[in-house]
Design a protein around this motif. Structure first.
Motif, PDB file in Angstrom:
ATOM      1  N   GLY A  22       0.770  -1.238   0.000  1.00 30.74           N
ATOM      2  CA  GLY A  22       0.000   0.000   0.000  1.00 30.74           C
ATOM      3  C   GLY A  22       0.799   1.283   0.000  1.00 30.74           C
ATOM      4  N   VAL A  23       2.134   1.200  -0.100  1.00 24.31           N
ATOM      5  CA  VAL A  23       2.953   2.406  -0.146  1.00 24.31           C
ATOM      6  C   VAL A  23       2.909   2.977  -1.562  1.00 24.31           C
ATOM      7  CG1 VAL A  23       5.272   3.365   0.177  1.00 24.31           C
ATOM      8  CG2 VAL A  23       4.454   1.523   1.669  1.00 24.31           C
ATOM      9  N   ALA A  24       2.759   4.282  -1.670  1.00 27.54           N
ATOM     10  CA  ALA A  24       2.724   4.916  -2.986  1.00 27.54           C
ATOM     11  C   ALA A  24       4.057   4.736  -3.696  1.00 27.54           C
ATOM     12  CB  ALA A  24       2.402   6.403  -2.839  1.00 27.54           C
ATOM     13  N   ASP A  25       3.989   4.707  -5.020  1.00 29.90           N
ATOM     14  CA  ASP A  25       5.185   4.457  -5.822  1.00 29.90           C
ATOM     15  C   ASP A  25       6.308   5.455  -5.502  1.00 29.90           C
ATOM     16  OD1 ASP A  25       6.242   3.053  -8.509  1.00 29.90           O
ATOM     17  OD2 ASP A  25       6.723   5.188  -8.606  1.00 29.90           O
ATOM     18  N   GLU A  26       5.984   6.742  -5.451  1.00 32.51           N
ATOM     19  CA  GLU A  26       6.998   7.757  -5.195  1.00 32.51           C
ATOM     20  C   GLU A  26       7.581   7.616  -3.797  1.00 32.51           C
ATOM     21  OE1 GLU A  26       5.854  11.987  -4.708  1.00 32.51           O
ATOM     22  OE2 GLU A  26       7.219  12.377  -6.383  1.00 32.51           O
ATOM     23  N   GLN A  27       6.731   7.310  -2.816  1.00 32.32           N
ATOM     24  CA  GLN A  27       7.198   7.142  -1.443  1.00 32.32           C
ATOM     25  C   GLN A  27       8.108   5.919  -1.317  1.00 32.32           C
ATOM     26  OE1 GLN A  27       3.381   7.003   0.508  1.00 32.32           O
ATOM     27  NE2 GLN A  27       3.418   9.196   0.994  1.00 32.32           N
ATOM     28  N   ALA A  28       7.772   4.858  -2.020  1.00 28.69           N
ATOM     29  CA  ALA A  28       8.615   3.669  -2.005  1.00 28.69           C
ATOM     30  C   ALA A  28       9.989   3.962  -2.591  1.00 28.69           C
ATOM     31  CB  ALA A  28       7.943   2.529  -2.780  1.00 28.69           C
ATOM     32  N   LEU A  29      10.017   4.803  -3.622  1.00 18.06           N
ATOM     33  CA  LEU A  29      11.291   5.202  -4.218  1.00 18.06           C
ATOM     34  C   LEU A  29      12.127   6.020  -3.230  1.00 18.06           C
ATOM     35  CD1 LEU A  29      10.230   6.151  -7.861  1.00 18.06           C
ATOM     36  CD2 LEU A  29      11.623   4.199  -7.163  1.00 18.06           C
TER      37      LEU A  29
END
Length: 341
Positions: free
Chosen positions: A288-295
């Motif tokens: 559930g982590v957003a793509d940008e946040q995961a990056l």
């Protein structure tokens, strides 16, 4: 010239591979946001709290390595063993896997330890670590199977396809080819002028490999082994609390991403750069982590932890420069000298 080209390729190819994956992942990424995350969104207290566990994982590895060497008749100094491990991790940032040979060379140079025996114990260590990773992976797969299934689907990997690549005839032919290669290698070795030297080296390596059965304090060895991997995990898990988008994911998510990241670093890039980022980022998105946040997470965590490895490597290099060299002595000789005095 050929030797120089080979060495350049060993350095360049892992860098190109890791750099290529990172470029593909971060193309179009706004790196200016990283500064804002580092200064205003990230809790550095948890990152600093994770550092002792990253250090202790390597210290435990140095202590365990020294214990594994003792049944082979070698007794390196504890400080040299630990510094050799520190330096080996830093060296692997330049050339992946070179660290295993680096730490053996350090013990050989400073404490007179047989290089081939040390290399044999490193093989034993890696085999044990592989078993630990497989056990943790198996348990994690058992309890988080649905998440792993989604991961394989998202990455285009089918578990079933791994077992259908070869027919029965294909497996048989592959096995026969493998046996033929081994027989040919043995035949060539017997005809080389350096056969005896190679045989002695292989015997020392084998002695290092089987040293585990003669380790005196097995409970202590198990403690070091468990301590290594618990520290590795805590070094990673505590970073979850640095960011608001990962602090509530829980220990199950941390364990899954830790396992996937541990498998990803098998790909020979500096400190797993690239494959680790991709694997952990993909799993975080599934939780559930957003793509940008995961990056943000994988880039910051990997970079900071790599800087710690570099710092420990610099410390070890400086400490070794002030370490006196001793002649190689067998463990029994040293014990006899201690008893006489």
């Amino acid at each position: 010239m050929k030797h120089t080209v080979n060495n350049l390729l060993k350095i360049a190819l892992p860098l190109v591979l890791g750099g290529g994956i990172l470029y593909w992942m971060y193309r179009g990424f706004d790196f200016r946001r990283i500064e804002h995350v580092l200064l205003h969104e990230m809790d550095w207290t948890w990152m600093l709290l994770s550092f002792p566990f990253g250090i202790m994982a390597q210290v435990f590895r140095g202590w365990r390595w020294r214990q594994t060497l003792q049944p082979t008749g070698e007794s390196p100094r504890t400080s040299t063993s630990v510094n050799a491990v520190f330096l080996s991790y830093a060296a692997s940032l330049v050339v992946p896997r070179i660290g295993e040979f680096t730490r053996c060379g350090v013990l050989s140079r400073y404490d007179g330890v047989s290089f081939s025996k040390a290399l044999g114990t490193v093989v034993t260590e890696r085999a044990i670590d592989t078993v630990v990773v497989l056990l943790v992976t198996g348990l994690t797969l058992l309890f988080q199977m649905s998440v792993f299934g989604t991961f394989f689907d998202r990455t285009g990997t089918s578990i079933d396809s791994l077992f259908t690549q070869f027919s029965a005839t294909g497996y048989l032919v592959t096995a026969l080819c493998g046996v033929a290669v081994l027989l040919l290698a043995a035949w060539l070795l017997r005809r080389l002028s350096l056969y005896n030297k190679v045989k002695d080296t292989l015997r020392d390596i084998w002695q290092g490999i089987v040293s585990l059965k003669n380790v005196k304090n097995i409970p202590l060895f198990l403690f070091f082994t468990i301590g290594i991997w618990v520290c590795y995990f805590l070094h990673y898990y505590l970073t979850f609390f640095c960011f608001p988008f990962t602090e509530n994911l829980g220990i199950a998510c941390a364990l899954v991403t830790f396992v996937v990241g541990s498998i990803a670093v098998i790909v020979p890039t500096p400190n797993g750069a690239g494959p680790w980022h991709f694997a952990v980022k993909t799993m975080l998105i599934l939780y559930g982590v957003a793509d940008e946040q995961a990056l943000y997470f994988v880039l910051i965590v990997h970079t900071v932890q790599t800087m710690l490895v570099i710092a420990l490597g610099i410390y070890a290099w400086m400490a070794l420069n002030f370490t006196s060299k001793v002649r190689g002595k067998s463990l029994q000789e040293r014990l006899n000298k201690q008893q006489q005095s």
